[in-house]
Design a protein around this motif. Sequence first.
Motif, PDB file in Angstrom:
ATOM      1  N   MET A   1       0.822  -1.186   0.000  1.00  0.00           N
ATOM      2  CA  MET A   1       0.000   0.000   0.000  1.00  0.00           C
ATOM      3  C   MET A   1       0.869   1.253   0.000  1.00  0.00           C
ATOM      4  SD  MET A   1      -3.303   1.062   0.686  1.00  0.00           S
ATOM      5  CE  MET A   1      -4.034   2.513   1.278  1.00  0.00           C
ATOM      6  N   THR A   2       1.915   1.285   0.806  1.00  0.00           N
ATOM      7  CA  THR A   2       2.807   2.432   0.882  1.00  0.00           C
ATOM      8  C   THR A   2       3.529   2.644  -0.443  1.00  0.00           C
ATOM      9  OG1 THR A   2       3.163   1.909   3.211  1.00  0.00           O
ATOM     10  CG2 THR A   2       4.698   3.451   2.197  1.00  0.00           C
ATOM     11  N   LYS A   3       3.911   1.553  -1.099  1.00  0.00           N
ATOM     12  CA  LYS A   3       4.597   1.636  -2.382  1.00  0.00           C
ATOM     13  C   LYS A   3       3.678   2.249  -3.439  1.00  0.00           C
ATOM     14  CE  LYS A   3       7.712  -1.250  -5.015  1.00  0.00           C
ATOM     15  NZ  LYS A   3       8.221  -2.582  -5.222  1.00  0.00           N
ATOM     16  N   ARG A   4       2.422   1.820  -3.457  1.00  0.00           N
ATOM     17  CA  ARG A   4       1.440   2.333  -4.406  1.00  0.00           C
ATOM     18  C   ARG A   4       1.187   3.824  -4.155  1.00  0.00           C
ATOM     19  NH1 ARG A   4      -3.884  -0.984  -5.277  1.00  0.00           N
ATOM     20  NH2 ARG A   4      -2.448  -2.194  -6.508  1.00  0.00           N
ATOM     21  N   LEU A   5       1.093   4.225  -2.910  1.00  0.00           N
ATOM     22  CA  LEU A   5       0.875   5.622  -2.562  1.00  0.00           C
ATOM     23  C   LEU A   5       2.068   6.481  -3.003  1.00  0.00           C
ATOM     24  CD1 LEU A   5      -1.004   7.612  -1.174  1.00  0.00           C
ATOM     25  CD2 LEU A   5       0.145   7.090   0.978  1.00  0.00           C
ATOM     26  N   LEU A   6       3.270   5.945  -2.848  1.00  0.00           N
ATOM     27  CA  LEU A   6       4.474   6.649  -3.281  1.00  0.00           C
ATOM     28  C   LEU A   6       4.488   6.829  -4.796  1.00  0.00           C
ATOM     29  CD1 LEU A   6       7.172   7.877  -2.409  1.00  0.00           C
ATOM     30  CD2 LEU A   6       8.175   5.614  -2.634  1.00  0.00           C
ATOM     31  N   ILE A   7       4.061   5.822  -5.544  1.00  0.00           N
ATOM     32  CA  ILE A   7       3.990   5.901  -7.006  1.00  0.00           C
ATOM     33  C   ILE A   7       2.973   6.963  -7.428  1.00  0.00           C
ATOM     34  CG2 ILE A   7       3.295   4.655  -9.096  1.00  0.00           C
ATOM     35  CD1 ILE A   7       4.544   2.138  -7.791  1.00  0.00           C
ATOM     36  N   TYR A   8       1.802   6.971  -6.797  1.00  0.00           N
ATOM     37  CA  TYR A   8       0.780   7.973  -7.124  1.00  0.00           C
ATOM     38  C   TYR A   8       1.257   9.393  -6.809  1.00  0.00           C
ATOM     39  CZ  TYR A   8      -2.721   4.330  -7.886  1.00  0.00           C
ATOM     40  OH  TYR A   8      -3.422   3.267  -8.361  1.00  0.00           O
ATOM     41  N   ALA A   9       1.928   9.545  -5.684  1.00  0.00           N
ATOM     42  CA  ALA A   9       2.426  10.864  -5.291  1.00  0.00           C
ATOM     43  C   ALA A   9       3.486  11.357  -6.284  1.00  0.00           C
ATOM     44  CB  ALA A   9       2.998  10.814  -3.875  1.00  0.00           C
ATOM     45  N   THR A  10       4.350  10.461  -6.730  1.00  0.00           N
ATOM     46  CA  THR A  10       5.376  10.822  -7.711  1.00  0.00           C
ATOM     47  C   THR A  10       4.743  11.201  -9.040  1.00  0.00           C
ATOM     48  OG1 THR A  10       6.911   9.294  -6.631  1.00  0.00           O
ATOM     49  CG2 THR A  10       7.485  10.048  -8.850  1.00  0.00           C
ATOM     50  N   ALA A  11       3.766  10.422  -9.496  1.00  0.00           N
ATOM     51  CA  ALA A  11       3.075  10.722 -10.754  1.00  0.00           C
ATOM     52  C   ALA A  11       2.360  12.065 -10.675  1.00  0.00           C
ATOM     53  CB  ALA A  11       2.095   9.608 -11.094  1.00  0.00           C
ATOM     54  N   LEU A  12       1.703  12.337  -9.573  1.00  0.00           N
ATOM     55  CA  LEU A  12       1.003  13.602  -9.393  1.00  0.00           C
ATOM     56  C   LEU A  12       1.981  14.772  -9.399  1.00  0.00           C
ATOM     57  CD1 LEU A  12      -1.651  15.063  -8.868  1.00  0.00           C
ATOM     58  CD2 LEU A  12      -1.257  14.737  -6.427  1.00  0.00           C
ATOM     59  N   MET A  13       3.114  14.599  -8.741  1.00  0.00           N
ATOM     60  CA  MET A  13       4.121  15.640  -8.703  1.00  0.00           C
ATOM     61  C   MET A  13       4.661  15.916 -10.119  1.00  0.00           C
ATOM     62  SD  MET A  13       7.549  15.995  -6.345  1.00  0.00           S
ATOM     63  CE  MET A  13       8.290  14.535  -6.990  1.00  0.00           C
ATOM     64  N   LEU A  14       4.913  14.872 -10.896  1.00  0.00           N
ATOM     65  CA  LEU A  14       5.388  15.050 -12.262  1.00  0.00           C
ATOM     66  C   LEU A  14       4.349  15.760 -13.119  1.00  0.00           C
ATOM     67  CD1 LEU A  14       7.227  11.680 -12.966  1.00  0.00           C
ATOM     68  CD2 LEU A  14       8.243  13.942 -12.692  1.00  0.00           C
ATOM     69  N   LEU A  15       3.085  15.433 -12.923  1.00  0.00           N
ATOM     70  CA  LEU A  15       2.025  16.092 -13.689  1.00  0.00           C
ATOM     71  C   LEU A  15       1.939  17.582 -13.373  1.00  0.00           C
ATOM     72  CD1 LEU A  15      -0.848  13.458 -13.565  1.00  0.00           C
ATOM     73  CD2 LEU A  15       0.434  14.188 -15.567  1.00  0.00           C
ATOM     74  N   LEU A  16       2.277  17.960 -12.162  1.00  0.00           N
ATOM     75  CA  LEU A  16       2.216  19.368 -11.777  1.00  0.00           C
ATOM     76  C   LEU A  16       3.492  20.129 -12.126  1.00  0.00           C
ATOM     77  CD1 LEU A  16       0.500  19.014  -8.294  1.00  0.00           C
ATOM     78  CD2 LEU A  16      -0.548  19.759 -10.426  1.00  0.00           C
ATOM     79  N   VAL A  17       4.641  19.485 -12.030  1.00  0.00           N
ATOM     80  CA  VAL A  17       5.917  20.163 -12.196  1.00  0.00           C
ATOM     81  C   VAL A  17       6.327  20.282 -13.671  1.00  0.00           C
ATOM     82  CG1 VAL A  17       8.397  19.998 -11.717  1.00  0.00           C
ATOM     83  CG2 VAL A  17       6.736  19.564  -9.921  1.00  0.00           C
ATOM     84  N   VAL A  18       6.163  19.231 -14.464  1.00  0.00           N
ATOM     85  CA  VAL A  18       6.647  19.228 -15.844  1.00  0.00           C
ATOM     86  C   VAL A  18       6.023  20.339 -16.685  1.00  0.00           C
ATOM     87  CG1 VAL A  18       6.728  17.879 -17.981  1.00  0.00           C
ATOM     88  CG2 VAL A  18       7.367  16.824 -15.815  1.00  0.00           C
ATOM     89  N   PRO A  19       4.696  20.552 -16.681  1.00  0.00           N
ATOM     90  CA  PRO A  19       4.157  21.658 -17.484  1.00  0.00           C
ATOM     91  C   PRO A  19       4.700  23.022 -17.059  1.00  0.00           C
ATOM     92  CG  PRO A  19       2.402  20.174 -16.841  1.00  0.00           C
ATOM     93  CD  PRO A  19       3.631  19.758 -16.109  1.00  0.00           C
ATOM     94  N   THR A  20       4.948  23.208 -15.769  1.00  0.00           N
ATOM     95  CA  THR A  20       5.489  24.472 -15.283  1.00  0.00           C
ATOM     96  C   THR A  20       6.908  24.677 -15.793  1.00  0.00           C
ATOM     97  OG1 THR A  20       4.156  24.214 -13.283  1.00  0.00           O
ATOM     98  CG2 THR A  20       5.926  25.840 -13.204  1.00  0.00           C
ATOM     99  N   VAL A  21       7.714  23.633 -15.779  1.00  0.00           N
ATOM    100  CA  VAL A  21       9.084  23.719 -16.278  1.00  0.00           C
ATOM    101  C   VAL A  21       9.081  23.990 -17.774  1.00  0.00           C
ATOM    102  CG1 VAL A  21      11.209  22.409 -16.643  1.00  0.00           C
ATOM    103  CG2 VAL A  21      10.032  22.281 -14.452  1.00  0.00           C
ATOM    104  N   LEU A  22       8.213  23.328 -18.529  1.00  0.00           N
ATOM    105  CA  LEU A  22       8.136  23.543 -19.966  1.00  0.00           C
ATOM    106  C   LEU A  22       7.706  24.973 -20.282  1.00  0.00           C
ATOM    107  CD1 LEU A  22       6.547  20.204 -21.215  1.00  0.00           C
ATOM    108  CD2 LEU A  22       8.913  20.953 -21.443  1.00  0.00           C
TER     109      LEU A  22
END
Length: 104
Positions: free
Chosen positions: A1-22
């Motif tokens: 469960m913790t591993k899955r939550l970490l994956i979701y948190a990383t994906a969400l962070m990438l979705l928010l950060v990458v467009p801003t960097v671009l």
Amino acid sequence: MTKRLLIYATALMLLLVVPTVLRAAQLERPAIEQAGEEDATIIIRERTVLVNGAQGQTMEIVSLTGRRVMTVKIESPAQRIELNIPKGCYILKIGKIVRKVSIQ
């Protein structure tokens, strides 16, 4: 469960950060040096060159060996230039616009 939550948190962070960097990278691009260069058009018909939108610039015709064959100052918004050069392949340059020309 913790591993899955970490994956979701990383994906969400990438979705928010990458467009801003671009978006920031696009803002840092240098402006076009001369807007008129991008609007220039070159039409080649046999031994005649029609140049539109390059007023004030210089057209150079260079042989494939690198020798400058002809230089013409573009003095009007639409200018017709007769090429009185021998048959062969040449490079035509106006500002940053470069075309390959074959004279028959």
